[in-house]
Write a protein that holds these residues in place. Structure first.
Motif, PDB file in Angstrom:
ATOM      1  N   ASP A  82       0.836  -1.207   0.000  1.00  0.00           N
ATOM      2  CA  ASP A  82       0.000   0.000   0.000  1.00  0.00           C
ATOM      3  C   ASP A  82       0.873   1.260   0.000  1.00  0.00           C
ATOM      4  O   ASP A  82       0.569   2.235  -0.699  1.00  0.00           O
ATOM      5  CB  ASP A  82      -0.927   0.005   1.216  1.00  0.00           C
ATOM      6  N   MET A  83       1.945   1.249   0.801  1.00  0.00           N
ATOM      7  CA  MET A  83       2.844   2.412   0.839  1.00  0.00           C
ATOM      8  C   MET A  83       3.517   2.622  -0.512  1.00  0.00           C
ATOM      9  O   MET A  83       3.615   3.758  -1.005  1.00  0.00           O
ATOM     10  CB  MET A  83       3.895   2.237   1.935  1.00  0.00           C
ATOM     11  N   ALA A  84       3.987   1.531  -1.108  1.00  0.00           N
ATOM     12  CA  ALA A  84       4.653   1.639  -2.403  1.00  0.00           C
ATOM     13  C   ALA A  84       3.682   2.147  -3.468  1.00  0.00           C
ATOM     14  O   ALA A  84       4.048   2.963  -4.325  1.00  0.00           O
ATOM     15  CB  ALA A  84       5.234   0.290  -2.808  1.00  0.00           C
ATOM     16  N   SER A  85       2.437   1.681  -3.423  1.00  0.00           N
ATOM     17  CA  SER A  85       1.439   2.084  -4.403  1.00  0.00           C
ATOM     18  C   SER A  85       1.127   3.576  -4.318  1.00  0.00           C
ATOM     19  O   SER A  85       0.947   4.249  -5.332  1.00  0.00           O
ATOM     20  CB  SER A  85       0.154   1.271  -4.210  1.00  0.00           C
ATOM     21  N   SER A  86       1.078   4.092  -3.094  1.00  0.00           N
ATOM     22  CA  SER A  86       0.775   5.519  -2.899  1.00  0.00           C
ATOM     23  C   SER A  86       2.036   6.380  -2.827  1.00  0.00           C
ATOM     24  O   SER A  86       1.937   7.603  -2.717  1.00  0.00           O
ATOM     25  CB  SER A  86      -0.039   5.708  -1.615  1.00  0.00           C
ATOM     26  N   ASN A  87       3.204   5.718  -2.855  1.00  0.00           N
ATOM     27  CA  ASN A  87       4.488   6.421  -2.755  1.00  0.00           C
ATOM     28  C   ASN A  87       4.537   7.311  -1.504  1.00  0.00           C
ATOM     29  O   ASN A  87       5.034   8.428  -1.524  1.00  0.00           O
ATOM     30  CB  ASN A  87       4.742   7.268  -4.011  1.00  0.00           C
ATOM     31  N   THR A  88       3.984   6.779  -0.409  1.00  0.00           N
ATOM     32  CA  THR A  88       3.898   7.527   0.854  1.00  0.00           C
ATOM     33  C   THR A  88       4.276   6.620   2.011  1.00  0.00           C
ATOM     34  O   THR A  88       3.801   5.482   2.098  1.00  0.00           O
ATOM     35  CB  THR A  88       2.468   8.054   1.083  1.00  0.00           C
ATOM     36  N   LEU A  89       5.121   7.125   2.896  1.00  0.00           N
ATOM     37  CA  LEU A  89       5.532   6.362   4.072  1.00  0.00           C
ATOM     38  C   LEU A  89       4.615   6.707   5.238  1.00  0.00           C
ATOM     39  O   LEU A  89       4.499   7.879   5.623  1.00  0.00           O
ATOM     40  CB  LEU A  89       6.986   6.710   4.425  1.00  0.00           C
ATOM     41  N   PHE A 130       8.480  -7.951  23.209  1.00  0.00           N
ATOM     42  CA  PHE A 130       8.100  -8.540  21.927  1.00  0.00           C
ATOM     43  C   PHE A 130       8.855  -9.854  21.706  1.00  0.00           C
ATOM     44  O   PHE A 130      10.049  -9.953  21.996  1.00  0.00           O
ATOM     45  CB  PHE A 130       8.418  -7.594  20.769  1.00  0.00           C
ATOM     46  N   THR A 131       8.164 -10.842  21.185  1.00  0.00           N
ATOM     47  CA  THR A 131       8.797 -12.136  20.892  1.00  0.00           C
ATOM     48  C   THR A 131       8.605 -12.559  19.441  1.00  0.00           C
ATOM     49  O   THR A 131       9.286 -13.467  18.980  1.00  0.00           O
ATOM     50  CB  THR A 131       8.216 -13.245  21.789  1.00  0.00           C
ATOM     51  N   GLN A 132       7.688 -11.891  18.717  1.00  0.00           N
ATOM     52  CA  GLN A 132       7.380 -12.287  17.346  1.00  0.00           C
ATOM     53  C   GLN A 132       7.488 -11.092  16.403  1.00  0.00           C
ATOM     54  O   GLN A 132       7.265  -9.946  16.816  1.00  0.00           O
ATOM     55  CB  GLN A 132       5.962 -12.868  17.272  1.00  0.00           C
ATOM     56  N   VAL A 133       7.802 -11.381  15.156  1.00  0.00           N
ATOM     57  CA  VAL A 133       7.915 -10.323  14.159  1.00  0.00           C
ATOM     58  C   VAL A 133       7.391 -10.840  12.826  1.00  0.00           C
ATOM     59  O   VAL A 133       7.418 -12.049  12.552  1.00  0.00           O
ATOM     60  CB  VAL A 133       9.385  -9.853  14.008  1.00  0.00           C
ATOM     61  N   GLY A 134       6.894  -9.925  12.024  1.00  0.00           N
ATOM     62  CA  GLY A 134       6.551 -10.210  10.635  1.00  0.00           C
ATOM     63  C   GLY A 134       7.073  -9.071   9.787  1.00  0.00           C
ATOM     64  O   GLY A 134       6.802  -7.901  10.083  1.00  0.00           O
ATOM     65  N   VAL A 135       7.860  -9.386   8.776  1.00  0.00           N
ATOM     66  CA  VAL A 135       8.455  -8.368   7.909  1.00  0.00           C
ATOM     67  C   VAL A 135       7.871  -8.508   6.513  1.00  0.00           C
ATOM     68  O   VAL A 135       7.814  -9.613   5.957  1.00  0.00           O
ATOM     69  CB  VAL A 135       9.988  -8.510   7.853  1.00  0.00           C
ATOM     70  N   GLY A 136       7.428  -7.388   5.955  1.00  0.00           N
ATOM     71  CA  GLY A 136       6.907  -7.377   4.596  1.00  0.00           C
ATOM     72  C   GLY A 136       7.639  -6.354   3.760  1.00  0.00           C
ATOM     73  O   GLY A 136       7.809  -5.202   4.184  1.00  0.00           O
ATOM     74  N   VAL A 137       8.093  -6.752   2.582  1.00  0.00           N
ATOM     75  CA  VAL A 137       8.843  -5.875   1.683  1.00  0.00           C
ATOM     76  C   VAL A 137       8.115  -5.747   0.353  1.00  0.00           C
ATOM     77  O   VAL A 137       7.630  -6.744  -0.202  1.00  0.00           O
ATOM     78  CB  VAL A 137      10.273  -6.413   1.446  1.00  0.00           C
ATOM     79  N   ALA A 138       8.051  -4.529  -0.153  1.00  0.00           N
ATOM     80  CA  ALA A 138       7.606  -4.261  -1.523  1.00  0.00           C
ATOM     81  C   ALA A 138       8.770  -3.573  -2.232  1.00  0.00           C
ATOM     82  O   ALA A 138       9.224  -2.512  -1.797  1.00  0.00           O
ATOM     83  CB  ALA A 138       6.368  -3.378  -1.530  1.00  0.00           C
ATOM     84  N   TYR A 139       9.279  -4.198  -3.290  1.00  0.00           N
ATOM     85  CA  TYR A 139      10.424  -3.660  -4.023  1.00  0.00           C
ATOM     86  C   TYR A 139       9.921  -3.105  -5.343  1.00  0.00           C
ATOM     87  O   TYR A 139       9.537  -3.857  -6.243  1.00  0.00           O
ATOM     88  CB  TYR A 139      11.455  -4.765  -4.249  1.00  0.00           C
ATOM     89  N   VAL A 140       9.890  -1.763  -5.439  1.00  0.00           N
ATOM     90  CA  VAL A 140       9.290  -1.104  -6.599  1.00  0.00           C
ATOM     91  C   VAL A 140      10.225  -0.023  -7.115  1.00  0.00           C
ATOM     92  O   VAL A 140      10.661   0.854  -6.349  1.00  0.00           O
ATOM     93  CB  VAL A 140       7.916  -0.485  -6.222  1.00  0.00           C
ATOM     94  N   ASN A 141      10.530  -0.083  -8.395  1.00  0.00           N
ATOM     95  CA  ASN A 141      11.358   0.933  -9.044  1.00  0.00           C
ATOM     96  C   ASN A 141      12.677   1.179  -8.313  1.00  0.00           C
ATOM     97  O   ASN A 141      13.114   2.318  -8.131  1.00  0.00           O
ATOM     98  CB  ASN A 141      10.587   2.256  -9.177  1.00  0.00           C
ATOM     99  N   GLY A 142      13.295   0.097  -7.866  1.00  0.00           N
ATOM    100  CA  GLY A 142      14.587   0.211  -7.212  1.00  0.00           C
ATOM    101  C   GLY A 142      14.541   0.704  -5.782  1.00  0.00           C
ATOM    102  O   GLY A 142      15.586   0.966  -5.180  1.00  0.00           O
ATOM    103  N   ARG A 143      13.360   0.816  -5.203  1.00  0.00           N
ATOM    104  CA  ARG A 143      13.220   1.274  -3.816  1.00  0.00           C
ATOM    105  C   ARG A 143      12.628   0.149  -2.973  1.00  0.00           C
ATOM    106  O   ARG A 143      11.721  -0.555  -3.405  1.00  0.00           O
ATOM    107  CB  ARG A 143      12.337   2.522  -3.718  1.00  0.00           C
TER     108      ARG A 143
END
Length: 218
Positions: free
Chosen positions: A62-69, A117-130
């Motif tokens: 969603d962040m990559a799609s809107s180009n907003t952090l 904290f004991t658990q983590v979930g990491v999600g990456v979107a790689y778009v246009n070199g970012r």
């Protein structure tokens, strides 16, 4: 749909499957880097929880799609079985750039090196070199959430430019217990509601006093 990347004046088509594989590899690298930092601090590594991974991947897309952090406004409702949750979000040219930025930011480093904290979930979107990344952390309310052993820590990455960061969001759900004074007030209120007036009858008043004191002592 393929994504076109320009290298040295040539255009190369990158298939979606290759992008997915690249993103997954970056996610593992983030987990390895944060667990390496935790090991250096004498802390156990995070376990990867796949429900958190799914939520984090969607938010990064969603962040990559809107180009907003920005932080996930629905994090506390999408994540289940939590006593505490937290989130890091970042964008940059590489995993190492973002990881270095996280570790140089007090709020983001505190999430990575958190004692609860004991658990983590990491999600990456790689778009246009970012690289757009979301790291969702959880202290479970109870055991049983699906997780997997965290990958082996990778070697420290070389320094890289600082990436854009968003503030940390952490929520703790800990109800406060009533104080002794509040408990006493509550008991007195109950006794006052149920006690019948016996003015003018000293013997009845004495029994009422003994009954009230016995109840309060219990």
């Amino acid at each position: 749909m393929a994504v076109a990347a320009t290298v040295g004046g040539l255009v190369t088509a990158i298939a979606p499957a290759a992008l997915a594989e690249s993103s997954s590899s970056m996610e593992q690298e983030f987990v390895s880097d944060m667990n390496a930092a935790r090991a250096q601090a004498g802390l156990p590594g995070y376990a990867v929880s796949w429900d958190l991974v799914s939520i984090a991947r969607q938010h990064s897309a969603d962040m990559a799609s809107s180009n907003t952090l920005y932080h996930n406004p629905n994090l506390t409702t999408q994540v289940q079985n939590w006593r505490a949750v937290g989130e890091n979000v970042g964008v940059g040219p590489s995993v190492s750039a973002i990881q270095n930025a996280f570790m140089n930011s007090t709020e983001h480093r505190d999430n990575i090196l958190d004692h609860d904290f004991t658990q983590v979930g990491v999600g990456v979107a790689y778009v246009n070199g970012r690289v757009w990344v979301t790291e969702d952390f959880r202290q479970p309310m109870n055991a049983g959430t699906a997780s997997a052993p965290a990958p082996v820590a990778a070697a420290p990455a070389p320094p890289a430019p600082v990436s854009a960061l968003a503030p940390v969001a952490a929520v703790v759900n800990t109800p406060a217990a009533p104080t002794p004074a509040q408990q006493l007030d509550a008991r007195l209120a109950v006794m006052n509601r149920h006690a019948a007036p016996r003015a003018g009858d000293p013997l009845a008043e004495a029994f009422d006093f003994a009954r009230v004191m016995t109840s309060l002592a219990g």
